[in-house]
Design a protein around this motif. Structure first.
Motif, mmCIF file in Angstrom:
data_model
loop_
_atom_site.group_PDB
_atom_site.id
_atom_site.type_symbol
_atom_site.label_atom_id
_atom_site.label_comp_id
_atom_site.label_asym_id
_atom_site.label_seq_id
_atom_site.Cartn_x
_atom_site.Cartn_y
_atom_site.Cartn_z
ATOM 1 N N THR A 74 -38.983 -7.645 31.290
ATOM 2 C CA THR A 74 -39.280 -7.134 29.947
ATOM 3 C C THR A 74 -40.639 -6.443 29.929
ATOM 4 N N VAL A 75 -41.612 -7.020 30.614
ATOM 5 C CA VAL A 75 -42.934 -6.389 30.740
ATOM 6 C C VAL A 75 -42.780 -5.005 31.368
ATOM 7 N N LEU A 76 -42.046 -4.931 32.469
ATOM 8 C CA LEU A 76 -41.823 -3.649 33.147
ATOM 9 C C LEU A 76 -41.167 -2.643 32.212
ATOM 10 N N SER A 77 -40.241 -3.107 31.393
ATOM 11 C CA SER A 77 -39.491 -2.198 30.524
ATOM 12 C C SER A 77 -40.389 -1.455 29.547
ATOM 13 N N THR A 78 -41.470 -2.075 29.106
ATOM 14 C CA THR A 78 -42.353 -1.406 28.140
ATOM 15 C C THR A 78 -43.059 -0.204 28.771
ATOM 16 N N ILE A 79 -43.138 -0.179 30.114
ATOM 17 C CA ILE A 79 -43.724 0.958 30.827
ATOM 18 C C ILE A 79 -42.636 1.913 31.304
ATOM 19 N N ALA A 80 -41.559 1.360 31.884
ATOM 20 C CA ALA A 80 -40.614 2.163 32.650
ATOM 21 C C ALA A 80 -39.214 2.243 32.073
ATOM 22 N N GLY A 81 -38.938 1.474 31.021
ATOM 23 C CA GLY A 81 -37.590 1.467 30.466
ATOM 24 C C GLY A 81 -37.204 2.804 29.858
ATOM 25 N N TYR A 82 -35.886 3.107 29.895
ATOM 26 C CA TYR A 82 -35.417 4.364 29.308
ATOM 27 C C TYR A 82 -33.979 4.195 28.849
ATOM 28 N N VAL A 83 -33.773 4.334 27.548
ATOM 29 C CA VAL A 83 -32.429 4.357 26.965
ATOM 30 C C VAL A 83 -32.397 5.572 26.051
ATOM 31 N N GLU A 84 -31.591 6.548 26.394
ATOM 32 C CA GLU A 84 -31.601 7.825 25.681
ATOM 33 C C GLU A 84 -31.440 7.646 24.178
ATOM 34 N N ASP A 85 -32.330 8.298 23.441
ATOM 35 C CA ASP A 85 -32.348 8.296 21.977
ATOM 36 C C ASP A 85 -32.680 6.936 21.368
ATOM 37 N N GLU A 86 -33.005 5.945 22.203
ATOM 38 C CA GLU A 86 -33.310 4.604 21.681
ATOM 39 C C GLU A 86 -34.686 4.103 22.080
ATOM 40 N N PHE A 87 -35.067 4.383 23.338
ATOM 41 C CA PHE A 87 -36.324 3.789 23.804
ATOM 42 C C PHE A 87 -36.827 4.510 25.047
ATOM 43 N N VAL A 88 -38.160 4.696 25.099
ATOM 44 C CA VAL A 88 -38.833 5.255 26.279
ATOM 45 C C VAL A 88 -40.118 4.467 26.496
ATOM 46 N N GLY A 89 -40.369 4.050 27.732
ATOM 47 C CA GLY A 89 -41.605 3.352 28.054
ATOM 48 C C GLY A 89 -42.797 4.292 28.065
ATOM 49 N N THR A 90 -43.979 3.730 28.210
ATOM 50 C CA THR A 90 -45.192 4.537 28.087
ATOM 51 C C THR A 90 -45.502 5.373 29.328
ATOM 52 N N ALA A 91 -44.926 5.041 30.492
ATOM 53 C CA ALA A 91 -45.116 5.854 31.706
ATOM 54 C C ALA A 91 -43.784 5.928 32.454
ATOM 55 N N PRO A 92 -42.804 6.648 31.902
ATOM 56 C CA PRO A 92 -41.449 6.610 32.452
ATOM 57 C C PRO A 92 -41.288 7.249 33.820
ATOM 58 N N ASP A 93 -42.300 7.996 34.297
ATOM 59 C CA ASP A 93 -42.174 8.647 35.599
ATOM 60 C C ASP A 93 -43.142 8.090 36.642
ATOM 61 N N ALA A 94 -43.777 6.971 36.339
ATOM 62 C CA ALA A 94 -44.646 6.318 37.320
ATOM 63 C C ALA A 94 -43.790 5.655 38.391
ATOM 64 N N HIS A 95 -44.440 5.223 39.456
ATOM 65 C CA HIS A 95 -43.754 4.493 40.531
ATOM 66 C C HIS A 95 -44.271 3.051 40.548
ATOM 67 N N PHE A 96 -43.415 2.138 41.019
ATOM 68 C CA PHE A 96 -43.704 0.723 40.802
ATOM 69 C C PHE A 96 -43.507 -0.144 42.051
ATOM 70 N N TYR A 97 -44.412 -1.125 42.171
ATOM 71 C CA TYR A 97 -44.215 -2.275 43.048
ATOM 72 C C TYR A 97 -44.088 -3.499 42.150
ATOM 73 N N LEU A 98 -43.133 -4.354 42.454
ATOM 74 C CA LEU A 98 -42.851 -5.523 41.619
ATOM 75 C C LEU A 98 -43.141 -6.790 42.420
ATOM 76 N N PHE A 99 -44.154 -7.543 41.984
ATOM 77 C CA PHE A 99 -44.595 -8.732 42.707
ATOM 78 C C PHE A 99 -44.451 -9.978 41.827
ATOM 79 N N ILE A 100 -43.904 -11.033 42.414
ATOM 80 C CA ILE A 100 -43.773 -12.320 41.718
ATOM 81 C C ILE A 100 -44.848 -13.271 42.242
ATOM 82 N N SER A 101 -45.723 -13.718 41.359
ATOM 83 C CA SER A 101 -46.751 -14.701 41.730
ATOM 84 C C SER A 101 -46.679 -15.942 40.855
ATOM 85 N N GLU A 102 -45.931 -15.850 39.762
ATOM 86 C CA GLU A 102 -45.867 -16.932 38.779
ATOM 87 C C GLU A 102 -44.629 -17.795 39.007
#
Length: 544
Positions: free
Chosen positions: A222-250
């Protein structure tokens, strides 16, 4: 008989104390392989990471050298000691064992000191016997005319749409999201766009020591979605064309100091890969074992292991964005670690129905040493993102979501002005915020304004008045015209660069046809270089 029972009770109490498993950080004295690694930096950092160091004039140093492997092996074979994590930045291992077994590690001449997580135990170092050291309750083609749908408020409140309209959507910027898990990011339709565009560069589960990072708690997704999520006509994240590494530490099943060490490992990995921005929607103040709890006095940016690691991460050239915490209505209502770190951009939560209002749960500053925290604020109540079922929701609550919303906009800003350092970008973000002149202990400097920052930085690009050839209009939509004001110049070489310094166009323009078609260029700011008669002149060009 009573005396015998008392003696036996005391004996077993002492035995139990000695046998109890403790967490501790063991710090080493040196790194014998320092010269070897400094002479071959690609053994420890990728070329992208080295390029970042060169760009911002950051030298390699002792902290970049890996922990000495022979020291690790020797502790690994020590009876009663379990190694759970390591940090090259702090030259330390996170170990578990009895107090007695851990203390005995000082017998090794390469061990400098030991810091117990249990604050009732004294941390020790060579030549000293009792010196104290000092939450989760908590590619080229991009779209610029987004329909933000339900997510409009959280972008527009920061004027983030101005960056998108100028074609800065995070392209080329790498973000590491360090969190509790990313299940269904590999399947949900809302993440299809970043999957199809190969924007997920990799990741790792540090908790389970596993390369499968599409697992764990849905909070990270859900955290990632606020940056990268995209649903046409419904939602766009704040940096939809950035690239990502996803790390689990918690580890969502427990709350332990080990999670701090795993976070530092993840941040070190992000640095080595050349990541630009780290978003962390985690915070630590209390643990399952209350002996490990931090006090408010510990929130000074220098005590928590994770906060010290975060400070080093910033010194490597990255921007760190972190949730301030959700303890605003609790007895403990302060920011949590690593949001207390001096260089971390810690983010509080607000909501807006026309007027910005602070979310009551958002944690308060200042830090124990009197610094303003949080630094700034973003939408963290009635925020929009993708929920655990893959649906667009406008019911996100927590600084956990304010942080990535801001991190994405910062990625777009840094794409536009990559010559700016991490310190310069974070300072501009603070200075643009709506409460900069009157900050508060719960909103910090308030909500940033990226339109203000963009306009300030655009003005910094020098305007040069051209004598012999005048391009017009500027700003321009589709056709750029050239006026030749002297008979000595009959043609000019026209080169257009983007703000990353990449050439996007090069051709000759003459008096016979003094027009250049630029309709193919995306909206944004460019540098226009004109060359003629062994002269070169550069101006700022704005494509509408």
């Amino acid at each position: 008989m009573k005396k015998t029972l008392l003696i036996l009770t005391l004996f077993f109490s002492v035995f139990s104390l000695k046998a109890q498993t403790e967490d501790a950080w063991v710090y080493f004295t040196d790194k014998p392989s320092e010269k070897e690694f400094l002479s071959s930096p690609l053994k420890m950092l990728t070329q992208r990471s080295l390029d970042r160091r060169i760009r911002y004039n950051i030298s390699l140093d002792f902290k970049d050298i890996p922990v000495e492997e022979s020291y690790v092996l020797q502790l690994k074979t020590t009876e009663g000691i379990k190694i759970l994590a390591r940090s090259k930045w702090l030259n330390a291992l996170h170990v578990q064992g009895s107090q007695e077994a851990i203390t005995s590690l000082l017998d090794n001449n390469f061990v400098a000191s030991i810091q117990f997580a249990n604050k009732s135990l004294s941390s020790i170092e060579k030549g000293s016997t009792s010196k104290k050291t000092v939450s989760k309750k908590n590619k080229f083609e991009v779209l610029t005319d987004f329909d933000y749908g339900k997510g409009a408020t959280q972008i527009n409140i920061m004027k983030g749409e101005v960056l998108h309209e100028n074609n800065f959507t995070g392209e080329g910027v790498q973000i590491a999201v360090i969190d509790g898990g990313f299940p269904n990011v590999d399947t949900f339709l809302s993440f299809e766009r970043i999957r199809n565009n190969n924007q997920i560069l990799g990741g790792y589960d540090f908790v389970n020591r596993d390369s499968n990072f599409y697992t764990g708690d849905s909070h990270g997704a859900t955290v990632l979605s606020t940056i990268a999520g995209y649903v046409e006509d419904e939602f766009v994240g704040t940096a939809p064309d950035a690239h990502f590494y996803l790390f689990i530490s918690e580890d969502v099943d427990i709350e332990s100091p080990l999670e701090e060490s795993l976070w530092v490992e993840a941040a070190e990995k992000a640095d080595s890969l050349g990541v630009d921005i780290i978003n962390t929607s985690l915070g630590y103040s209390t643990f399952d074992n209350p002996d490990y709890d931090y006090t408010y006095e510990d929130m000074d940016g220098n005590t928590a292991f994770i906060s010290r690691g975060a400070e080093i991460a910033f010194s490597r050239g990255m921007i760190l964005v972190n949730s301030a915490g959700n303890e605003g209505t609790d007895a403990w209502h302060y920011v949590t670690a690593p949001a207390d770190s001096k260089s971390v951009l810690s983010v509080g939560a607000v909501y807006s129905f026309g007027v910005i209002a602070v979310a009551p749960f958002s944690s308060f500053g200042p830090t124990a040493d009197g610094r303003l925290k949080p630094d700034v604020s973003a939408i963290g109540a009635f925020g929009t993102g993708i929920d655990a079922s893959g649906n667009v929701t406008r019911s996100l609550f927590g600084t956990s979501f304010a942080s990535p919303i801001l991190a994405g906009s910062i990625a777009c800003l840094w794409q536009a002005f990559p010559q700016k350092t991490n310190a310069e970008i974070t300072q501009l973000v603070k200075e643009s915020a709506h409460l900069y002149l009157n900050p508060t202990d719960q909103q910090g400097y308030g909500v940033p304004n990226f339109e203000t920052i963009f306009n300030i930085l655009i003005e910094e690009i020098p305007e040069i008045e051209l004598e012999n050839v005048q391009p017009f209009p500027n700003p321009v939509e589709n056709e750029l015209n050239f006026k030749f004001s002297t008979s000595t110049v009959s043609e000019v070489e026209v080169v257009i660069y983007n703000l990353l310094g990449q050439m996007v166009s090069k051709e000759m323009v003459s008096k016979l046809y003094p027009v250049k078609d630029i309709s193919y260029l995306a909206k944004g700011v460019y540098l226009l270089q004109l060359s003629y008669n062994n002269q070169k002149q550069t101006i700022k060009l704005i494509k509408k």
